[in-house]
Motif scaffolding. Structure first.
Motif, PDB file in Angstrom:
ATOM      1  N   LYS A 147       0.845  -1.190   0.000  1.00  6.85           N
ATOM      2  CA  LYS A 147       0.000   0.000   0.000  1.00  6.85           C
ATOM      3  C   LYS A 147       0.879   1.238   0.000  1.00  6.85           C
TER       4      LYS A 147
ATOM      5  N   PRO B  69       1.469   5.293   0.570  1.00  8.37           N
ATOM      6  CA  PRO B  69       0.915   6.215   1.571  1.00  8.37           C
ATOM      7  C   PRO B  69      -0.330   6.909   1.029  1.00  8.37           C
ATOM      8  N   SER B  70      -1.238   7.252   1.910  1.00 10.47           N
ATOM      9  CA  SER B  70      -2.433   7.966   1.475  1.00 10.47           C
ATOM     10  C   SER B  70      -2.021   9.305   0.880  1.00 10.47           C
ATOM     11  N   VAL B  71      -2.905   9.885   0.120  1.00 10.19           N
ATOM     12  CA  VAL B  71      -2.654  11.195  -0.478  1.00 10.19           C
ATOM     13  C   VAL B  71      -2.288  12.200   0.604  1.00 10.19           C
ATOM     14  N   ASN B  72      -3.062  12.228   1.671  1.00 13.88           N
ATOM     15  CA  ASN B  72      -2.796  13.195   2.745  1.00 13.88           C
ATOM     16  C   ASN B  72      -1.489  12.915   3.477  1.00 13.88           C
ATOM     17  N   GLU B  73      -1.181  11.635   3.700  1.00 13.75           N
ATOM     18  CA  GLU B  73       0.091  11.286   4.353  1.00 13.75           C
ATOM     19  C   GLU B  73       1.275  11.734   3.503  1.00 13.75           C
TER      20      GLU B  73
ATOM     21  N   GLU C 156      -2.366  13.392  -5.689  1.00 11.50           N
ATOM     22  CA  GLU C 156      -3.462  12.762  -6.433  1.00 11.50           C
ATOM     23  C   GLU C 156      -3.104  12.628  -7.902  1.00 11.50           C
TER      24      GLU C 156
ATOM     25  N   TYR D 294      -0.386   9.976  -8.450  1.00  7.54           N
ATOM     26  CA  TYR D 294      -0.963   8.632  -8.335  1.00  7.54           C
ATOM     27  C   TYR D 294      -1.799   8.291  -9.563  1.00  7.54           C
TER      28      TYR D 294
ATOM     29  N   LEU E 125      -5.319   1.489  -8.276  1.00  4.23           N
ATOM     30  CA  LEU E 125      -5.937   2.292  -7.234  1.00  4.23           C
ATOM     31  C   LEU E 125      -7.324   1.779  -6.873  1.00  4.23           C
TER      32      LEU E 125
ATOM     33  N   GLU F 213      -9.826   2.843  -1.808  1.00  7.29           N
ATOM     34  CA  GLU F 213      -9.078   3.599  -0.794  1.00  7.29           C
ATOM     35  C   GLU F 213      -7.597   3.242  -0.738  1.00  7.29           C
ATOM     36  N   ASN F 214      -7.169   2.199  -1.456  1.00  7.08           N
ATOM     37  CA  ASN F 214      -5.791   1.745  -1.329  1.00  7.08           C
ATOM     38  C   ASN F 214      -5.035   1.910  -2.632  1.00  7.08           C
ATOM     39  N   LYS F 215      -3.874   2.512  -2.565  1.00  5.80           N
ATOM     40  CA  LYS F 215      -3.013   2.613  -3.715  1.00  5.80           C
ATOM     41  C   LYS F 215      -1.937   1.558  -3.542  1.00  5.80           C
TER      42      LYS F 215
END
Length: 82
Positions: free
Chosen positions: A34, A36-40, A53, A56, A67, A70-72
């Protein structure tokens, strides 16, 4: 991991995309790992989340990531054999 050059003419999202692509190719990100999230990632790099974003999205278009909702995650076929 990822270093950005704020003085470079190339947009930040392209720098981020290229850095992640290199990390995938060199196995720094493992298959199905996974991202990291966009915000992380935005917080880590101190950039606007829109840049992450877009990076990704571009990685997905190029086939380096997939994608789910919720998981990249990193695509396994782009890992280099050691």
């Amino acid at each position: 991991m990822i270093q950005l050059n704020y003085m470079e003419a190339r947009p930040l999202y392209e720098q981020i995309k290229e850095s992640i692509r290199k990390l995938v190719i060199t196995n720094a990100f493992l298959a199905d790992e996974k991202l990291p999230s966009v915000n992380e990632m935005a917080a880590q790099l101190a950039v606007n989340p829109k840049a992450i974003e877009r990076a990704y999205q571009e990685l997905e278009k190029e086939g380096y990531a997939y994608l789910p909702v919720e998981n990249k995650k990193v695509r396994p076929e782009y890992r280099r054999s050691l």
